[in-house]
Write a protein that holds these residues in place. Structure first.
Motif, PDB file in Angstrom:
ATOM      1  N   TRP A 183       5.986 -49.108 -59.861  1.00  0.00           N
ATOM      2  CA  TRP A 183       6.804 -50.145 -60.437  1.00  0.00           C
ATOM      3  C   TRP A 183       6.413 -51.428 -59.701  1.00  0.00           C
ATOM      4  O   TRP A 183       5.954 -52.474 -60.631  1.00  0.00           O
ATOM      5  CB  TRP A 183       7.884 -49.833 -60.629  1.00  0.00           C
ATOM      6  N   PRO A 184       6.271 -51.508 -58.652  1.00  0.00           N
ATOM      7  CA  PRO A 184       6.332 -52.844 -57.979  1.00  0.00           C
ATOM      8  C   PRO A 184       4.520 -53.150 -58.160  1.00  0.00           C
ATOM      9  O   PRO A 184       4.244 -54.358 -58.209  1.00  0.00           O
ATOM     10  CB  PRO A 184       6.521 -52.491 -56.322  1.00  0.00           C
ATOM     11  N   ILE A 185       3.833 -52.041 -58.055  1.00  0.00           N
ATOM     12  CA  ILE A 185       2.414 -52.620 -58.332  1.00  0.00           C
ATOM     13  C   ILE A 185       2.017 -53.078 -59.637  1.00  0.00           C
ATOM     14  O   ILE A 185       1.373 -54.099 -59.728  1.00  0.00           O
ATOM     15  CB  ILE A 185       1.476 -51.134 -58.248  1.00  0.00           C
ATOM     16  N   MET A 186       2.814 -52.481 -60.592  1.00  0.00           N
ATOM     17  CA  MET A 186       2.573 -53.126 -61.984  1.00  0.00           C
ATOM     18  C   MET A 186       3.129 -54.262 -62.286  1.00  0.00           C
ATOM     19  O   MET A 186       2.795 -55.403 -62.884  1.00  0.00           O
ATOM     20  CB  MET A 186       3.026 -52.015 -62.917  1.00  0.00           C
ATOM     21  N   ALA A 187       4.369 -54.537 -61.505  1.00  0.00           N
ATOM     22  CA  ALA A 187       5.158 -55.751 -61.717  1.00  0.00           C
ATOM     23  C   ALA A 187       4.107 -56.924 -61.016  1.00  0.00           C
ATOM     24  O   ALA A 187       4.219 -58.030 -61.477  1.00  0.00           O
ATOM     25  CB  ALA A 187       6.268 -55.704 -60.871  1.00  0.00           C
ATOM     26  N   ARG A 188       3.587 -56.529 -59.870  1.00  0.00           N
ATOM     27  CA  ARG A 188       2.798 -57.550 -59.061  1.00  0.00           C
ATOM     28  C   ARG A 188       1.472 -57.918 -60.044  1.00  0.00           C
ATOM     29  O   ARG A 188       1.286 -59.062 -60.086  1.00  0.00           O
ATOM     30  CB  ARG A 188       2.251 -57.030 -57.861  1.00  0.00           C
ATOM     31  N   LYS A 189       0.930 -56.932 -60.682  1.00  0.00           N
ATOM     32  CA  LYS A 189      -0.276 -57.283 -61.480  1.00  0.00           C
ATOM     33  C   LYS A 189       0.021 -58.077 -62.786  1.00  0.00           C
ATOM     34  O   LYS A 189      -0.741 -58.954 -62.921  1.00  0.00           O
ATOM     35  CB  LYS A 189      -0.763 -55.826 -61.912  1.00  0.00           C
ATOM     36  N   HIS A 190       1.252 -57.835 -63.332  1.00  0.00           N
ATOM     37  CA  HIS A 190       1.787 -58.693 -64.497  1.00  0.00           C
ATOM     38  C   HIS A 190       2.115 -60.063 -64.021  1.00  0.00           C
ATOM     39  O   HIS A 190       1.702 -61.079 -64.705  1.00  0.00           O
ATOM     40  CB  HIS A 190       2.862 -57.850 -65.025  1.00  0.00           C
ATOM     41  N   TYR A 191       2.707 -60.228 -62.829  1.00  0.00           N
ATOM     42  CA  TYR A 191       2.885 -61.564 -62.391  1.00  0.00           C
ATOM     43  C   TYR A 191       1.866 -62.438 -62.077  1.00  0.00           C
ATOM     44  O   TYR A 191       1.715 -63.248 -62.398  1.00  0.00           O
ATOM     45  CB  TYR A 191       3.703 -61.470 -60.952  1.00  0.00           C
ATOM     46  N   LEU A 192       0.753 -61.659 -61.473  1.00  0.00           N
ATOM     47  CA  LEU A 192      -0.591 -62.310 -61.271  1.00  0.00           C
ATOM     48  C   LEU A 192      -1.171 -62.615 -62.464  1.00  0.00           C
ATOM     49  O   LEU A 192      -1.675 -63.929 -62.579  1.00  0.00           O
ATOM     50  CB  LEU A 192      -1.512 -61.399 -60.448  1.00  0.00           C
ATOM     51  N   GLN A 193      -1.198 -61.924 -63.584  1.00  0.00           N
ATOM     52  CA  GLN A 193      -2.021 -62.320 -64.806  1.00  0.00           C
ATOM     53  C   GLN A 193      -1.055 -63.522 -65.351  1.00  0.00           C
ATOM     54  O   GLN A 193      -1.685 -64.422 -66.131  1.00  0.00           O
ATOM     55  CB  GLN A 193      -1.658 -61.124 -65.956  1.00  0.00           C
ATOM     56  N   VAL A 194       0.427 -63.591 -65.406  1.00  0.00           N
ATOM     57  CA  VAL A 194       1.068 -64.590 -66.053  1.00  0.00           C
ATOM     58  C   VAL A 194       0.804 -65.905 -64.990  1.00  0.00           C
ATOM     59  O   VAL A 194       0.757 -67.122 -65.802  1.00  0.00           O
ATOM     60  CB  VAL A 194       2.509 -64.266 -65.868  1.00  0.00           C
ATOM     61  N   GLU A 195       0.668 -65.864 -63.836  1.00  0.00           N
ATOM     62  CA  GLU A 195       0.555 -66.935 -63.075  1.00  0.00           C
ATOM     63  C   GLU A 195      -0.950 -67.609 -63.537  1.00  0.00           C
ATOM     64  O   GLU A 195      -1.286 -68.848 -63.556  1.00  0.00           O
ATOM     65  CB  GLU A 195       0.758 -66.743 -61.603  1.00  0.00           C
ATOM     66  N   ALA A 196      -1.966 -66.644 -63.707  1.00  0.00           N
ATOM     67  CA  ALA A 196      -3.276 -67.219 -63.810  1.00  0.00           C
ATOM     68  C   ALA A 196      -3.542 -67.606 -65.224  1.00  0.00           C
ATOM     69  O   ALA A 196      -3.987 -68.808 -65.386  1.00  0.00           O
ATOM     70  CB  ALA A 196      -4.427 -66.007 -63.827  1.00  0.00           C
ATOM     71  N   ARG A 197      -2.632 -67.109 -66.283  1.00  0.00           N
ATOM     72  CA  ARG A 197      -2.496 -67.880 -67.557  1.00  0.00           C
ATOM     73  C   ARG A 197      -2.070 -69.292 -67.443  1.00  0.00           C
ATOM     74  O   ARG A 197      -2.339 -70.056 -68.068  1.00  0.00           O
ATOM     75  CB  ARG A 197      -1.894 -67.003 -68.589  1.00  0.00           C
ATOM     76  N   ARG A 198      -0.751 -69.444 -66.544  1.00  0.00           N
ATOM     77  CA  ARG A 198      -0.379 -70.689 -66.323  1.00  0.00           C
ATOM     78  C   ARG A 198      -1.150 -71.636 -65.829  1.00  0.00           C
ATOM     79  O   ARG A 198      -1.189 -72.746 -66.305  1.00  0.00           O
ATOM     80  CB  ARG A 198       1.133 -70.394 -65.566  1.00  0.00           C
ATOM     81  N   LEU A 199      -1.890 -71.187 -64.660  1.00  0.00           N
ATOM     82  CA  LEU A 199      -2.790 -72.197 -64.092  1.00  0.00           C
ATOM     83  C   LEU A 199      -3.977 -72.677 -64.965  1.00  0.00           C
ATOM     84  O   LEU A 199      -4.255 -73.574 -64.979  1.00  0.00           O
ATOM     85  CB  LEU A 199      -3.189 -71.426 -62.875  1.00  0.00           C
ATOM     86  N   ARG A 200      -4.584 -71.591 -65.736  1.00  0.00           N
ATOM     87  CA  ARG A 200      -5.507 -72.005 -66.870  1.00  0.00           C
ATOM     88  C   ARG A 200      -5.026 -73.018 -67.845  1.00  0.00           C
ATOM     89  O   ARG A 200      -5.652 -74.102 -68.128  1.00  0.00           O
ATOM     90  CB  ARG A 200      -6.115 -70.605 -67.596  1.00  0.00           C
ATOM     91  N   ARG A 201      -3.739 -72.892 -68.247  1.00  0.00           N
ATOM     92  CA  ARG A 201      -3.206 -73.923 -69.121  1.00  0.00           C
ATOM     93  C   ARG A 201      -3.173 -75.419 -68.541  1.00  0.00           C
ATOM     94  O   ARG A 201      -3.325 -76.278 -69.015  1.00  0.00           O
ATOM     95  CB  ARG A 201      -1.931 -73.342 -69.650  1.00  0.00           C
ATOM     96  N   GLU A 202      -2.408 -75.364 -67.377  1.00  0.00           N
ATOM     97  CA  GLU A 202      -2.472 -76.677 -66.624  1.00  0.00           C
ATOM     98  C   GLU A 202      -3.701 -77.305 -66.363  1.00  0.00           C
ATOM     99  O   GLU A 202      -3.697 -78.612 -66.391  1.00  0.00           O
ATOM    100  CB  GLU A 202      -1.611 -76.114 -65.124  1.00  0.00           C
ATOM    101  N   GLU A 203      -4.705 -76.844 -66.196  1.00  0.00           N
ATOM    102  CA  GLU A 203      -6.120 -76.758 -65.790  1.00  0.00           C
ATOM    103  C   GLU A 203      -6.533 -77.694 -67.105  1.00  0.00           C
ATOM    104  O   GLU A 203      -7.362 -78.789 -66.983  1.00  0.00           O
ATOM    105  CB  GLU A 203      -7.356 -76.074 -65.279  1.00  0.00           C
ATOM    106  N   ARG A 204      -6.285 -76.955 -68.326  1.00  0.00           N
ATOM    107  CA  ARG A 204      -6.762 -77.668 -69.579  1.00  0.00           C
ATOM    108  C   ARG A 204      -5.797 -79.020 -69.872  1.00  0.00           C
ATOM    109  O   ARG A 204      -6.451 -79.906 -70.536  1.00  0.00           O
ATOM    110  CB  ARG A 204      -6.538 -76.694 -70.720  1.00  0.00           C
ATOM    111  N   ALA A 205      -4.748 -79.148 -69.417  1.00  0.00           N
ATOM    112  CA  ALA A 205      -3.855 -80.367 -69.974  1.00  0.00           C
ATOM    113  C   ALA A 205      -4.179 -81.568 -69.105  1.00  0.00           C
ATOM    114  O   ALA A 205      -4.804 -81.690 -68.167  1.00  0.00           O
ATOM    115  CB  ALA A 205      -2.337 -79.714 -69.523  1.00  0.00           C
TER     116      ALA A 205
END
Length: 58
Positions: free
Chosen positions: A36-58
């Motif tokens: 469970w923590p491994i999957m939660a960390r993976k999900h968190y990193l994916q969400v943060e990567a998406r957020r950073l990509r959105r911020e770079e475009r803006a």
């Protein structure tokens, strides 16, 4: 305690269903505590990567 056969070992003196289900449930919980923590960390990193990509475009 010694057992005369594998069948006796699995039956655990007519308590086999309780014993083996307790072992199975324990194994399930321990596995969940690892996965469970491994999957939660993976999900968190994916969400943060998406957020950073959105911020770079803006």
């Amino acid at each position: 305690m010694s057992f005369e056969s594998i069948g006796d070992f699995l039956a655990m003196g007519h308590h086999g269903a309780y014993v083996w289900s307790a072992y199975g449930l324990t194994l399930l919980v321990l596995t969940g505590n690892i996965v469970w923590p491994i999957m939660a960390r993976k999900h968190y990193l994916q969400v943060e990567a998406r957020r950073l990509r959105r911020e770079e475009r803006a």
